[in-house]
Design a protein around this motif. Structure first.
Motif, PDB file in Angstrom:
ATOM      1  N   GLY A   6      33.132  29.248  40.358  1.00 24.31           N
ATOM      2  CA  GLY A   6      33.764  29.399  39.050  1.00 24.31           C
ATOM      3  C   GLY A   6      35.049  30.181  39.091  1.00 24.31           C
ATOM      4  N   LEU A   7      35.730  30.196  40.238  1.00 25.52           N
ATOM      5  CA  LEU A   7      36.967  30.961  40.393  1.00 25.52           C
ATOM      6  C   LEU A   7      38.147  30.020  40.546  1.00 25.52           C
ATOM      7  CD1 LEU A   7      35.748  33.646  42.970  1.00 25.52           C
ATOM      8  CD2 LEU A   7      35.824  33.841  40.483  1.00 25.52           C
ATOM      9  N   ILE A   8      39.229  30.310  39.822  1.00 29.61           N
ATOM     10  CA  ILE A   8      40.437  29.505  39.917  1.00 29.61           C
ATOM     11  C   ILE A   8      41.653  30.412  39.769  1.00 29.61           C
ATOM     12  CG2 ILE A   8      40.412  28.966  37.439  1.00 29.61           C
ATOM     13  CD1 ILE A   8      41.483  26.175  38.214  1.00 29.61           C
ATOM     14  N   ARG A   9      42.665  30.166  40.587  1.00 28.61           N
ATOM     15  CA  ARG A   9      43.826  31.053  40.616  1.00 28.61           C
ATOM     16  C   ARG A   9      44.722  30.874  39.388  1.00 28.61           C
ATOM     17  NH1 ARG A   9      47.693  30.823  45.350  1.00 28.61           N
ATOM     18  NH2 ARG A   9      46.671  28.863  45.915  1.00 28.61           N
ATOM     19  N   PHE A  10      45.271  31.999  38.895  1.00 30.17           N
ATOM     20  CA  PHE A  10      46.201  31.954  37.768  1.00 30.17           C
ATOM     21  C   PHE A  10      47.445  32.762  38.086  1.00 30.17           C
ATOM     22  CE2 PHE A  10      43.762  35.844  36.790  1.00 30.17           C
ATOM     23  CZ  PHE A  10      44.775  36.731  36.467  1.00 30.17           C
ATOM     24  N   GLU A  11      48.478  32.566  37.251  1.00 27.12           N
ATOM     25  CA  GLU A  11      49.693  33.353  37.426  1.00 27.12           C
ATOM     26  C   GLU A  11      49.978  34.269  36.246  1.00 27.12           C
ATOM     27  OE1 GLU A  11      53.320  30.380  36.100  1.00 27.12           O
ATOM     28  OE2 GLU A  11      52.570  30.239  38.159  1.00 27.12           O
ATOM     29  N   GLN A  12      49.288  34.074  35.126  1.00 27.71           N
ATOM     30  CA  GLN A  12      49.423  35.031  34.029  1.00 27.71           C
ATOM     31  C   GLN A  12      48.181  35.001  33.157  1.00 27.71           C
ATOM     32  OE1 GLN A  12      53.047  33.508  32.118  1.00 27.71           O
ATOM     33  NE2 GLN A  12      51.866  33.055  30.280  1.00 27.71           N
ATOM     34  N   ALA A  13      47.873  36.169  32.593  1.00 25.65           N
ATOM     35  CA  ALA A  13      46.695  36.332  31.733  1.00 25.65           C
ATOM     36  C   ALA A  13      46.990  37.466  30.768  1.00 25.65           C
ATOM     37  CB  ALA A  13      45.449  36.620  32.580  1.00 25.65           C
ATOM     38  N   THR A  14      46.011  37.813  29.934  1.00 24.87           N
ATOM     39  CA  THR A  14      46.199  38.893  28.969  1.00 24.87           C
ATOM     40  C   THR A  14      45.297  40.075  29.317  1.00 24.87           C
ATOM     41  OG1 THR A  14      44.485  38.178  27.409  1.00 24.87           O
ATOM     42  CG2 THR A  14      46.665  37.144  27.210  1.00 24.87           C
ATOM     43  N   PHE A  15      45.432  41.135  28.540  1.00 26.85           N
ATOM     44  CA  PHE A  15      44.611  42.328  28.739  1.00 26.85           C
ATOM     45  C   PHE A  15      43.267  42.229  28.018  1.00 26.85           C
ATOM     46  CE2 PHE A  15      48.421  45.314  29.671  1.00 26.85           C
ATOM     47  CZ  PHE A  15      48.306  45.033  31.021  1.00 26.85           C
ATOM     48  N   VAL A  16      42.908  41.046  27.533  1.00 24.59           N
ATOM     49  CA  VAL A  16      41.589  40.857  26.922  1.00 24.59           C
ATOM     50  C   VAL A  16      40.607  40.542  28.043  1.00 24.59           C
ATOM     51  CG1 VAL A  16      40.220  39.522  25.282  1.00 24.59           C
ATOM     52  CG2 VAL A  16      42.583  40.116  24.744  1.00 24.59           C
ATOM     53  N   SER A  17      40.013  41.588  28.588  1.00 28.50           N
ATOM     54  CA  SER A  17      39.083  41.534  29.707  1.00 28.50           C
ATOM     55  C   SER A  17      39.788  41.185  31.016  1.00 28.50           C
ATOM     56  CB  SER A  17      37.925  40.569  29.461  1.00 28.50           C
ATOM     57  OG  SER A  17      36.947  40.707  30.482  1.00 28.50           O
ATOM     58  N   LEU A  18      40.591  42.143  31.485  1.00 30.18           N
ATOM     59  CA  LEU A  18      41.242  42.044  32.791  1.00 30.18           C
ATOM     60  C   LEU A  18      40.630  43.106  33.699  1.00 30.18           C
ATOM     61  CD1 LEU A  18      43.666  40.343  34.034  1.00 30.18           C
ATOM     62  CD2 LEU A  18      44.961  42.491  33.857  1.00 30.18           C
ATOM     63  N   PHE A  19      40.192  42.676  34.869  1.00 25.96           N
ATOM     64  CA  PHE A  19      39.514  43.543  35.835  1.00 25.96           C
ATOM     65  C   PHE A  19      40.508  43.878  36.944  1.00 25.96           C
ATOM     66  CE2 PHE A  19      36.315  44.292  39.272  1.00 25.96           C
ATOM     67  CZ  PHE A  19      35.500  45.201  38.621  1.00 25.96           C
ATOM     68  N   VAL A  20      40.876  45.157  37.034  1.00 27.28           N
ATOM     69  CA  VAL A  20      41.983  45.568  37.902  1.00 27.28           C
ATOM     70  C   VAL A  20      41.513  46.609  38.924  1.00 27.28           C
ATOM     71  CG1 VAL A  20      44.366  46.394  37.941  1.00 27.28           C
ATOM     72  CG2 VAL A  20      43.458  45.318  35.861  1.00 27.28           C
ATOM     73  N   PRO A  21      41.512  46.289  40.205  1.00 25.11           N
ATOM     74  CA  PRO A  21      41.236  47.320  41.209  1.00 25.11           C
ATOM     75  C   PRO A  21      42.331  48.394  41.149  1.00 25.11           C
ATOM     76  CG  PRO A  21      41.102  45.117  42.175  1.00 25.11           C
ATOM     77  CD  PRO A  21      41.728  44.965  40.821  1.00 25.11           C
ATOM     78  N   THR A  22      41.963  49.636  41.285  1.00 25.59           N
ATOM     79  CA  THR A  22      42.986  50.684  41.220  1.00 25.59           C
ATOM     80  C   THR A  22      43.952  50.596  42.397  1.00 25.59           C
ATOM     81  OG1 THR A  22      41.396  52.228  42.227  1.00 25.59           O
ATOM     82  CG2 THR A  22      41.674  52.331  39.846  1.00 25.59           C
ATOM     83  N   LYS A  23      43.539  49.962  43.486  1.00 25.84           N
ATOM     84  CA  LYS A  23      44.487  49.785  44.595  1.00 25.84           C
ATOM     85  C   LYS A  23      45.613  48.831  44.187  1.00 25.84           C
ATOM     86  CE  LYS A  23      41.940  46.096  47.026  1.00 25.84           C
ATOM     87  NZ  LYS A  23      41.281  45.716  48.297  1.00 25.84           N
ATOM     88  N   THR A  24      45.330  47.905  43.257  1.00 31.04           N
ATOM     89  CA  THR A  24      46.383  47.040  42.725  1.00 31.04           C
ATOM     90  C   THR A  24      47.366  47.857  41.895  1.00 31.04           C
ATOM     91  OG1 THR A  24      45.002  45.052  42.703  1.00 31.04           O
ATOM     92  CG2 THR A  24      46.870  45.090  41.200  1.00 31.04           C
TER      93      THR A  24
END
Length: 305
Positions: A151-169
């Motif tokens: 269920g994973l597919i690459r994107f180039e833009q999204a919103t902050f409505v449920s964005l999961f961000v590693p702190t290393k990013t």
């Protein structure tokens, strides 16, 4: 301490905020903390949420309203400075389904932590796609076709409505631009990660949230209510900066988008057409003088996968 911090940015929507917190507390994956960043609400938010506060639910009321962009900047900075490994960001009208976080964590494992950011599927209150939060797919997403089974597919833009961000990013690309105030801060940030820094980022199809907006029409200066059109000063100014950072191709896209919006305004049945056109032309020009600095932040102890 938990490794994940859910950051909820709120402003004068205490009832919706409570629904968001309730949804977070129902998550099947429960090993996370919550930080509520309040943009100086005046509706009694601070008193309303007192019963929810604990060692894992923190509340920070800011001294002034610094906009959604400023709120996310604050929350993501907090996640890094306090040694969280992941930051899960959302607006106060985001209602994650019970397995939303557990599916993000599973995706993190499937990808062996090798990605920029992850984005949930965003639905409206009727269970259909939320038009404002549609991610833009990478044209070459099929190179990761083996990940579709997860269920994973690459994107180039999204919103902050449920964005999961590693702190290393966050450490690598910096923080959201607080000077954006509202609109475009999430698009700029996710494009900074996925396009400019070329860090593969993925929609997690099994992670779903509801964005409880009043309507599901999306946003357009041509059709929006006249009492909201001044907000588009931020939108067109911010997009000028965003697409300038992507070179000639980005600027051509922005210039074309402005032209298309002018045509839509002229064809629209809404009032104040000249005001709407002026906002587009004004910010097409003034946007060239808008050059905010991207803030960076020191590394946390989580400096490996």
């Amino acid at each position: 301490m938990n490794e994940i911090l859910a950051v909820v940015v709120t402003y004068n929507r205490k009832d919706m905020l409570v629904k968001c917190i309730d949804s977070l507390r129902k998550q099947t994956y429960s090993d996370f903390d919550i930080l509520i960043v309040d943009n100086n609400s005046t509706d009694g938010t601070d008193e309303t949420i007192k019963p929810y506060l604990s060692t894992t639910v923190k509340y920070h009321k800011l001294s002034e309203n610094i906009g959604g962009a400023g709120g996310f900047n604050y929350g993501m900075r907090y996640s890094v400075e306090n040694d969280y490994k992941y930051c899960w960001v959302m607006d106060d009208d985001t209602l994650p389904l019970e397995n939303a976080l557990s599916e993000l964590v599973k995706a993190d494992e499937v990808l062996d932590k090798n990605y920029g950011v992850l984005s949930s599927v965003v639905l409206w209150t009727d269970g259909k796609e939320c038009k404002m939060n549609r991610q833009k797919l990478k044209k070459d997403f099929y190179e990761d076709v083996d990940l579709l089974k997860n269920g994973l597919i690459r994107f180039e833009q999204a919103t902050f409505v449920s964005l999961f961000v590693p702190t290393k990013t966050i450490q690598k690309v910096g923080l959201p631009i607080k000077e954006f105030f509202i609109w475009g801060d999430d698009i700029e940030y996710t494009r900074r990660v996925a396009v400019r820094k070329q860090m593969n980022s993925y929609i997690v199809g099994k992670s779903q949230v509801i964005h409880a907006m009043d309507s599901n029409k999306g946003s357009s200066i041509a059709t929006d209510n006249e009492n909201r059109i001044n907000r588009y000063n931020h939108a067109f100014r911010n997009e000028n900066f965003l697409y300038r950072k992507e070179g000639l191709k980005g600027f051509i896209y922005y210039f074309s988008k402005c032209g298309i919006n002018c045509i839509r305004v002229l064809r629209s049945e809404q009032s104040k057409k000249m005001n709407r056109l002026w906002i587009i032309f004004k910010n097409l020009f003034l946007g060239f003088f808008f050059n905010p600095r991207i803030e960076t932040i020191e590394r946390t102890k989580y400096d490996s996968k």
